[in-house]
Design a protein around this motif. Structure first.
Motif, short mmCIF file in Angstrom:
data_model
loop_
_atom_site.label_atom_id
_atom_site.label_comp_id
_atom_site.label_asym_id
_atom_site.label_seq_id
_atom_site.Cartn_x
_atom_site.Cartn_y
_atom_site.Cartn_z
N ALA A 95 1.07 -1.59 0.07
CA ALA A 95 -0.09 -0.41 -0.32
C ALA A 95 0.81 1.23 -0.11
O ALA A 95 0.70 1.95 1.07
CB ALA A 95 -0.70 -0.29 1.04
N THR A 96 1.12 1.93 -1.26
CA THR A 96 2.07 2.30 -1.45
C THR A 96 2.75 2.86 -2.53
O THR A 96 2.34 2.05 -2.96
CB THR A 96 3.83 2.80 -0.57
OG1 THR A 96 4.87 2.33 -1.36
CG2 THR A 96 4.28 0.47 -0.43
N GLY A 97 2.17 3.70 -3.22
CA GLY A 97 2.89 4.23 -4.96
C GLY A 97 4.96 4.26 -5.09
O GLY A 97 4.33 4.33 -6.34
N ALA A 98 5.17 4.18 -4.77
CA ALA A 98 6.74 4.22 -4.60
C ALA A 98 7.01 3.25 -6.18
O ALA A 98 6.59 2.44 -6.30
CB ALA A 98 7.57 3.93 -3.74
N THR A 99 8.04 3.96 -6.59
CA THR A 99 7.86 3.64 -8.13
C THR A 99 9.29 2.43 -7.81
O THR A 99 9.00 1.70 -9.13
CB THR A 99 8.46 4.79 -9.15
OG1 THR A 99 8.25 6.15 -9.00
CG2 THR A 99 8.88 3.77 -10.48
N LYS A 100 9.47 1.66 -6.83
CA LYS A 100 10.66 0.80 -7.34
C LYS A 100 10.03 -0.52 -6.51
O LYS A 100 10.73 -1.16 -7.03
CB LYS A 100 11.65 1.25 -5.65
CG LYS A 100 10.93 0.94 -4.20
CD LYS A 100 11.72 1.77 -3.16
CE LYS A 100 11.42 1.46 -1.99
NZ LYS A 100 12.55 2.85 -0.95
N TRP A 101 8.55 -0.68 -6.29
CA TRP A 101 8.41 -1.98 -6.19
C TRP A 101 8.17 -2.50 -7.43
O TRP A 101 7.47 -3.74 -7.69
CB TRP A 101 6.60 -1.80 -5.27
CG TRP A 101 6.11 -0.47 -4.41
CD1 TRP A 101 5.43 0.41 -4.03
CD2 TRP A 101 7.84 -0.69 -3.41
NE1 TRP A 101 6.32 1.16 -2.64
CE2 TRP A 101 7.00 0.41 -2.03
CE3 TRP A 101 8.84 -1.91 -3.11
CZ2 TRP A 101 7.69 0.54 -1.31
CZ3 TRP A 101 9.23 -1.40 -1.61
CH2 TRP A 101 8.91 -0.44 -0.40
N ASN A 102 8.01 -1.83 -8.53
CA ASN A 102 7.85 -2.21 -10.03
C ASN A 102 9.42 -2.75 -10.08
O ASN A 102 10.01 -2.08 -11.42
CB ASN A 102 6.69 -1.63 -10.89
CG ASN A 102 7.32 -2.11 -12.18
OD1 ASN A 102 7.34 -3.55 -13.09
ND2 ASN A 102 7.09 -1.04 -13.23
N ASP A 103 9.84 -3.37 -10.26
CA ASP A 103 11.44 -4.75 -10.14
C ASP A 103 11.28 -5.49 -10.10
O ASP A 103 12.43 -5.99 -9.58
CB ASP A 103 11.86 -2.87 -8.97
CG ASP A 103 13.55 -3.82 -9.59
OD1 ASP A 103 14.25 -4.11 -10.98
OD2 ASP A 103 14.76 -3.04 -8.72
N PRO A 104 10.42 -6.45 -10.56
CA PRO A 104 11.04 -7.42 -10.61
C PRO A 104 12.15 -8.31 -10.77
O PRO A 104 12.53 -9.55 -10.49
CB PRO A 104 9.82 -8.09 -12.01
CG PRO A 104 9.17 -6.82 -12.62
CD PRO A 104 10.20 -5.64 -11.83
N LYS A 105 13.05 -7.55 -11.81
CA LYS A 105 14.68 -8.56 -11.81
C LYS A 105 15.18 -8.27 -10.60
O LYS A 105 15.64 -9.37 -10.41
CB LYS A 105 14.34 -7.38 -12.32
CG LYS A 105 16.27 -8.25 -13.24
CD LYS A 105 17.03 -7.35 -14.21
CE LYS A 105 18.50 -7.36 -14.63
NZ LYS A 105 19.39 -6.83 -15.42
N ASN A 106 14.96 -7.57 -9.97
CA ASN A 106 15.96 -6.72 -8.36
C ASN A 106 15.08 -7.84 -6.99
O ASN A 106 15.30 -8.26 -6.36
CB ASN A 106 16.59 -5.88 -8.13
CG ASN A 106 16.78 -5.30 -9.54
OD1 ASN A 106 18.51 -6.63 -10.09
ND2 ASN A 106 17.29 -4.51 -10.33
N PHE A 107 13.86 -7.67 -7.86
CA PHE A 107 12.75 -8.45 -6.09
C PHE A 107 11.54 -8.21 -6.43
O PHE A 107 10.50 -7.50 -6.81
CB PHE A 107 12.63 -6.69 -5.46
CG PHE A 107 14.10 -5.97 -4.72
CD1 PHE A 107 14.50 -5.99 -3.67
CD2 PHE A 107 14.55 -4.71 -5.55
CE1 PHE A 107 15.33 -5.47 -3.11
CE2 PHE A 107 15.52 -4.50 -4.73
CZ PHE A 107 15.78 -4.53 -3.28
N PRO A 108 12.10 -9.75 -6.90
CA PRO A 108 10.68 -10.70 -7.33
C PRO A 108 9.59 -11.02 -6.40
O PRO A 108 8.65 -11.47 -6.75
CB PRO A 108 11.52 -11.96 -8.29
CG PRO A 108 12.22 -12.13 -7.29
CD PRO A 108 13.30 -10.81 -7.49
#
Length: 409
Positions: A137-150
């Motif tokens: 529940a946060t809109g930080a852009t970094k949550w869309n990083d499937p390569k490094n944080f799958p």
């Protein structure tokens, strides 16, 4: 003797068929810690206390929604055991609660834990443990990083997308704007600020006249508002959480500062921000949204809104149906149920993430028309569309078209 042999042969065949069907049935069901034939354990961390306690409504709405699902038979016959803890919006406490959920409660996943700093504190932990940190529940852009944080995925539109949309609108409609920015001094506030600067591009340096930050530990932001007014700015970019957003709206009115006011979506709740600040003080504020507004009569006969209101009346009657947080909790809970349905009998953590990354044109009942949820193995941003809205009377009025914003991880 041949007859006996025949009986033994028939019995052997029957036994073999039974064994094969049993092993096939067993093979179809796959479980990780937190899932059984009857239960799915879902962990959650919310600020039920502290400076961001207004968001606690989200967790309470989710608990009520899962109660509804359980009363209707659960998901594929399994009841959701929703375990939600308070972290007071304190990252060290978030770490403590996440460890408790994963190592002691042994949940299958942690769902919709709230806040950028709290989720940042458990980001690496969740991925090292290979436990889904799903629909944060946060809109930080970094949550869309499937390569490094799958093992981590967002849900709502990301913050940079939102302020880029505001920036584009200003460049087109008010290119000579003098912008005063108030932002929370953490990853959440800085993400929004980056989006604004990126959107303004080369004009950011000349258009932004002041960048003022505040700490969540401050009891009031009144002195910051006075300072912003003194710059002569005619646009106020309000990047705050609900408590401080309401303070800012009130203080603006008190000191007679009437800039063009942009309020970030996470604080656009009529119930927990606008109403406490005073409807008369919030006129013409601009925000952006992706969800229907309960206060808008446009949705009076909308089946999805009717379903939401019926749910609130039956399962969460003490909740504020006007609170934006209630709609958010309902919509994201529906999305998790969809993911769990897609998992079928393969309730492994790996399959949870696989199904979460395979949502195609999914719509919860409360998304605005034209907005859909889509994910893929390379796109962990479920919602990337917004519409601008302006506050009039006692509700938000949508204007313009659905805008797609694609800001990568």
């Amino acid at each position: 003797m041949p007859a006996v042999t025949g009986k033994f042969a028939a019995a052997s065949i029957a036994l073999a068929v039974f064994a094969a069907s049993t092993s096939a049935a067993l093979a179809q069901k796959k479980y990780d810690t937190g899932a059984t034939d009857t239960e799915i354990k879902v962990g959650n961390i919310m600020p039920y206390s502290g400076p961001a306690s207004a968001y606690g409504v989200i967790g309470r709405t989710e608990a009520a929604y899962f109660k509804k699902i359980n009363e209707e038979g659960g998901v594929n016959g399994r009841k959701i055991n929703f375990i939600s803890y308070d972290d007071g919006y304190s990252p060290p406490k978030t770490v403590e609660q996440a460890r408790k959920l994963v190592e002691s409660d042994e949940v299958l996943l942690i769902f919709n834990s709230l806040g950028t700093p709290p989720n940042s504190a458990i980001h690496k932990y969740m991925n090292s443990k290979k436990v889904p940190q799903l629909f944060v529940a946060t809109g930080a852009t970094k949550w869309n990083d499937p390569k490094n944080f799958p093992w981590t995925m967002g849900w709502q539109p990301n913050y940079q997308s939102e302020t880029q949309i505001y920036a584009k609108w200003l460049l087109k409609n008010k290119p000579d704007a003098k912008i005063a920015v108030l932002y929370q001094n953490d990853d959440y506030g800085k993400d929004y600020l980056k989006g604004l600067k990126d959107g303004l591009g080369a004009k950011a340096a000349s258009m932004i006249v002041i960048e003022e930050s505040y700490e969540t530990s401050e009891p009031t932001i009144d002195n910051h508002i006075v300072k912003l007014k003194s710059t002569g700015a005619d646009v106020f970019m309000n990047i705050t959480t609900p408590k401080f957003a309401a303070q800012a709206i009130k203080k603006n009115a008190e000191i007679g500062w009437k800039p063009l006011h942009f309020l970030n979506n996470v604080s656009a709740s009529v119930g927990s921000v606008i109403r406490p600040a005073g409807f008369e003080n919030a006129q013409d504020i601009i925000s952006a949204d992706y969800l229907k507004d309960v206060a808008d009569p446009e949705w009076a006969n909308d089946p999805g809104m009717k379903g939401f209101l019926e749910f609130m009346a039956k399962y969460f009657p003490e909740g504020d149906k006007l609170a934006h947080e209630s709609i958010v909790g309902y919509g994201v809970a529906q999305t998790l149920v969809q993911v769990l349905k897609q998992c079928g009998d393969d309730l492994t953590r790996e399959n949870v993430m696989k199904q979460a990354a395979n949502l195609k044109d999914f719509r919860t009942e409360v998304l605005l028309p034209g907005i859909q949820i889509n994910t893929s193995p390379t796109d962990f941003a479920p919602i990337s569309q917004l519409r601008l809205e302006r506050f009039k009377g006692e509700k938000w009025d949508l204007f313009g078209d659905v805008i797609s914003a694609d800001v990568g991880g």
